[in-house]
Design an enzyme around this catalytic site. Structure first.
Site, PDB file in Angstrom:
ATOM      1  N   HIS A 117      49.819 138.112  54.970  1.00 25.79           N
ATOM      2  CA  HIS A 117      48.953 137.762  56.099  1.00 25.79           C
ATOM      3  C   HIS A 117      49.390 138.533  57.338  1.00 25.79           C
ATOM      4  O   HIS A 117      50.571 138.750  57.575  1.00 25.79           O
ATOM      5  CB  HIS A 117      48.939 136.252  56.357  1.00 25.79           C
ATOM      6  CG  HIS A 117      50.256 135.649  56.742  1.00 25.79           C
ATOM      7  ND1 HIS A 117      50.699 135.588  58.046  1.00 25.79           N
ATOM      8  CD2 HIS A 117      51.227 135.070  55.988  1.00 25.79           C
ATOM      9  CE1 HIS A 117      51.885 134.995  58.077  1.00 25.79           C
ATOM     10  NE2 HIS A 117      52.232 134.673  56.850  1.00 25.79           N
ATOM     11  N   ASP A 119      48.240 137.664  60.563  1.00 27.92           N
ATOM     12  CA  ASP A 119      48.344 136.824  61.756  1.00 27.92           C
ATOM     13  C   ASP A 119      49.763 136.290  61.880  1.00 27.92           C
ATOM     14  O   ASP A 119      50.518 136.228  60.895  1.00 27.92           O
ATOM     15  CB  ASP A 119      47.342 135.680  61.704  1.00 27.92           C
ATOM     16  CG  ASP A 119      47.647 134.675  60.607  1.00 27.92           C
ATOM     17  OD1 ASP A 119      47.743 135.096  59.429  1.00 27.92           O
ATOM     18  OD2 ASP A 119      47.816 133.476  60.900  1.00 27.92           O
ATOM     19  N   ASP A 150      57.654 137.766  59.049  1.00 27.91           N
ATOM     20  CA  ASP A 150      56.607 136.841  58.600  1.00 27.91           C
ATOM     21  C   ASP A 150      55.298 137.148  59.297  1.00 27.91           C
ATOM     22  O   ASP A 150      55.057 136.642  60.394  1.00 27.91           O
ATOM     23  CB  ASP A 150      57.060 135.404  58.875  1.00 27.91           C
ATOM     24  CG  ASP A 150      56.086 134.349  58.401  1.00 27.91           C
ATOM     25  OD1 ASP A 150      55.260 134.665  57.534  1.00 27.91           O
ATOM     26  OD2 ASP A 150      56.166 133.214  58.887  1.00 27.91           O
ATOM     27  N   GLU A 185      46.663 132.502  58.182  1.00 28.22           N
ATOM     28  CA  GLU A 185      47.631 131.681  57.448  1.00 28.22           C
ATOM     29  C   GLU A 185      48.432 130.790  58.377  1.00 28.22           C
ATOM     30  O   GLU A 185      48.685 129.624  58.074  1.00 28.22           O
ATOM     31  CB  GLU A 185      48.562 132.587  56.631  1.00 28.22           C
ATOM     32  CG  GLU A 185      49.381 131.859  55.574  1.00 28.22           C
ATOM     33  CD  GLU A 185      50.695 131.279  56.089  1.00 28.22           C
ATOM     34  OE1 GLU A 185      51.303 130.435  55.390  1.00 28.22           O
ATOM     35  OE2 GLU A 185      51.122 131.677  57.200  1.00 28.22           O
ATOM     36  N   GLU A 186      48.850 131.322  59.524  1.00 28.32           N
ATOM     37  CA  GLU A 186      49.674 130.542  60.445  1.00 28.32           C
ATOM     38  C   GLU A 186      48.863 129.455  61.163  1.00 28.32           C
ATOM     39  O   GLU A 186      49.441 128.598  61.838  1.00 28.32           O
ATOM     40  CB  GLU A 186      50.338 131.465  61.469  1.00 28.32           C
ATOM     41  CG  GLU A 186      51.284 132.503  60.881  1.00 28.32           C
ATOM     42  CD  GLU A 186      52.534 131.916  60.252  1.00 28.32           C
ATOM     43  OE1 GLU A 186      52.631 130.688  60.096  1.00 28.32           O
ATOM     44  OE2 GLU A 186      53.432 132.701  59.882  1.00 28.32           O
ATOM     45  N   HIS A 450      59.008 131.901  62.547  1.00 24.41           N
ATOM     46  CA  HIS A 450      58.419 130.883  63.422  1.00 24.41           C
ATOM     47  C   HIS A 450      59.299 130.573  64.633  1.00 24.41           C
ATOM     48  O   HIS A 450      58.855 129.857  65.529  1.00 24.41           O
ATOM     49  CB  HIS A 450      58.135 129.562  62.680  1.00 24.41           C
ATOM     50  CG  HIS A 450      57.104 129.676  61.611  1.00 24.41           C
ATOM     51  ND1 HIS A 450      56.417 128.584  61.134  1.00 24.41           N
ATOM     52  CD2 HIS A 450      56.632 130.747  60.918  1.00 24.41           C
ATOM     53  CE1 HIS A 450      55.574 128.966  60.180  1.00 24.41           C
ATOM     54  NE2 HIS A 450      55.695 130.287  60.036  1.00 24.41           N
TER      55      HIS A 450
END
Length: 479
Positions: A117, A119, A150, A185-186, A450
């Site tokens: 992903h 995003d 990520d 996704e996030e 994150h």
């Protein structure tokens, strides 16, 4: 597909004996990846510079720029056509832009779908970052920046591996390859299922590789063989019709935050195990994480006792974990001397493999209703849910992946679980029940996805590209 690795094909222009072929192709792939690694890294840095965030509270324009930048990378790798696609959300607004490109399989050859992903999470408090979050910075063998690990590194690993295989195999590459780079996704993948349904045939594959996980540690690769599921929701405690003066009325009745705290305290037993009846919990992890490593990776303060029983790995992978991730209450700076009539908390419950999310949500509901403190009124509001996942480690694709990871790193790969959740895998399993799904990744325990100071270990990133290239070559040899 055979059940054990076979000798990988070599470039037809460079004949080799069967005994030599596997080693030759490994070295050719390694040389190709090394020769283009600076360019791969430069492109990753360009992607990190685009703050593509799919949350409704952020502007959409950077997310669309991110999708188009990824599409250009696929076009540069020789893919045609490359599409940027989106499905509408339930409220009619567009979902995150996904990027899809496909190389059709030759007759008799399998197709592999490569997922990542583009995003990213918001930067959060930038004061906690040692570098600018959207400026990629190399330091001490790592690349720092939001999305560096990520999951923009997952995108670049897919593209770089494919480019290396294309160069080494040339016309001998008959494997079908589909790239699917999601754009939300996030934000919880709100349109993932309708997107799959709308493009079911376009995305159909024999093997699906989800590059959104972590390795065991720096220098030791891992295939993620289990993921916990997830349910969340809110619990509100109501005790008064309206706020009243704490001096005049305090004593005979407890305020809502205090009662909420008493309710939250019932979620765990004295050891810190989740104490909600009806939840699946096992102690079946095949490897364990030393306590010192866990404390360091999770930044646990000295003197804080770890919660729960059983191995640390089982507490992370095969047992439920319940956290309170938000509380609605007045801030201390504006607090007044009143008994608050209501208070609300949001819970996040990670589910062990084998747990049905609907049953878990019902178990939480029954628990809070049965433990209402002092007869307080309880309002339970269910939120999102996602299924856990467990890999069939005996599948041909899993065996190929374990071999490729070990070959690239030079040490045996580890089969691990991950405490996090990737709920959309359940959708992939439902729509493509015959596909073999592999969860890989480029992260390590210090990647801090994150969080502030997210980073990617560049040495392991290079090995992850090689591992995927080896896997593509091995799958190409099978029909």
């Amino acid at each position: 597909m055979t059940s054990s690795p076979q000798a990988a094909p070599t470039n037809p222009a460079r004949p080799a004996t069967p005994a030599q072929a596997g080693q030759n192709v490994t070295e050719e792939l390694r040389a190709s990846i090394d020769s283009t690694f600076d360019r791969t890294l430069a492109r990753l840095k360009e992607l990190v510079a685009i703050p593509g965030i799919a949350w409704p509270s952020f502007e959409r324009a950077p997310l669309e720029r991110s999708a188009e930048a990824v599409a250009e990378l696929l076009r540069a790798a020789g893919l045609d056509p490359v599409q940027v696609l989106a499905c509408p959300k339930e409220d009619g607004t567009p979902g995150g832009p996904a990027v899809v490109a496909r190389r059709p399989a030759a007759e008799g050859k399998p197709t592999i779908l490569l997922y990542a992903h583009h995003d990213v999470q918001p930067a959060g408090d930038e004061a906690l970052w040692e570098t600018q979050p959207f400026t990629a910075v190399e330091k001490d063998g790592r690349l720092y920046g939001r999305g560096a690990a990520d999951d923009k590194a997952g995108i670049m690993a897919h593209i770089a591996a494919y480019a290396a295989v294309s160069e080494v195999l040339g016309d001998a590459l008959g494997l079908g390859v589909t790239f699917f780079f999601e754009g939300e996704e996030e934000a919880g993948s709100p349109t993932f299922r309708p997107f799959l349904e709308a493009h079911r045939e376009l995305l159909r594959a024999d093997v699906i590789v989800v590059a959104d996980s972590s390795n065991w540690k720096v220098g030791v690769p891992a295939l993620t063989t289990s993921l916990r599921g997830l349910v969340d929701g809110t619990v509100e405690v109501q005790v008064l019709e309206h706020a009243v003066h704490s001096g005049m009325y305090g004593g005979p009745v407890l305020d809502a935050p205090t009662l909420l705290a008493r309710l939250i305290a019932t979620f765990h037993d004295a050891e810190g195990n989740v104490a909600i009846d009806g939840l699946v919990a096992t102690d079946q992890a095949t490897v364990d994480l030393p306590e010192a490593d866990y404390r360091a990776d999770a930044s646990v303060l000295d003197g804080v006792r770890l919660a729960g029983s059983g191995s640390i790995a089982s507490r992370l992978w095969t047992k439920p974990a319940l956290s309170i991730i938000g509380i609605d209450a007045p801030a201390v700076a504006v607090a007044s001397n009143t008994l608050l009539p209501r208070a609300r908390a949001k819970f996040s419950l990670r589910l062990a493999p084998g747990q049905d999310p609907a049953a878990a949500m019902d178990a939480v509901r029954r628990h809070v209703e049965a433990h209402a403190p002092f007869g307080a009124r309880i309002i339970f509001t269910p939120g999102e849910s996602g299924n856990p996942f467990q890999t069939d480690t005996s599948s041909p694709a899993a065996k190929v992946a374990m071999w490729a990871l070990g070959e690239a790193w030079g040490v045996p790969a580890v089969k691990t679980g991950i405490g996090g959740s990737i709920p959309f895998i359940a959708d992939l399993l439902e729509l493509y029940p015959d596909a073999q799904i592999l969860v890989t990744g480029v992260e390590d325990p210090d990647s801090r996805a994150h969080s502030a100071n997210e980073s990617l270990h560049l040495g392991d990133f290079r090995k992850a590209i090689l591992a995927e290239a080896l896997m593509l070559v091995r799958l190409n040899s099978q029909g």
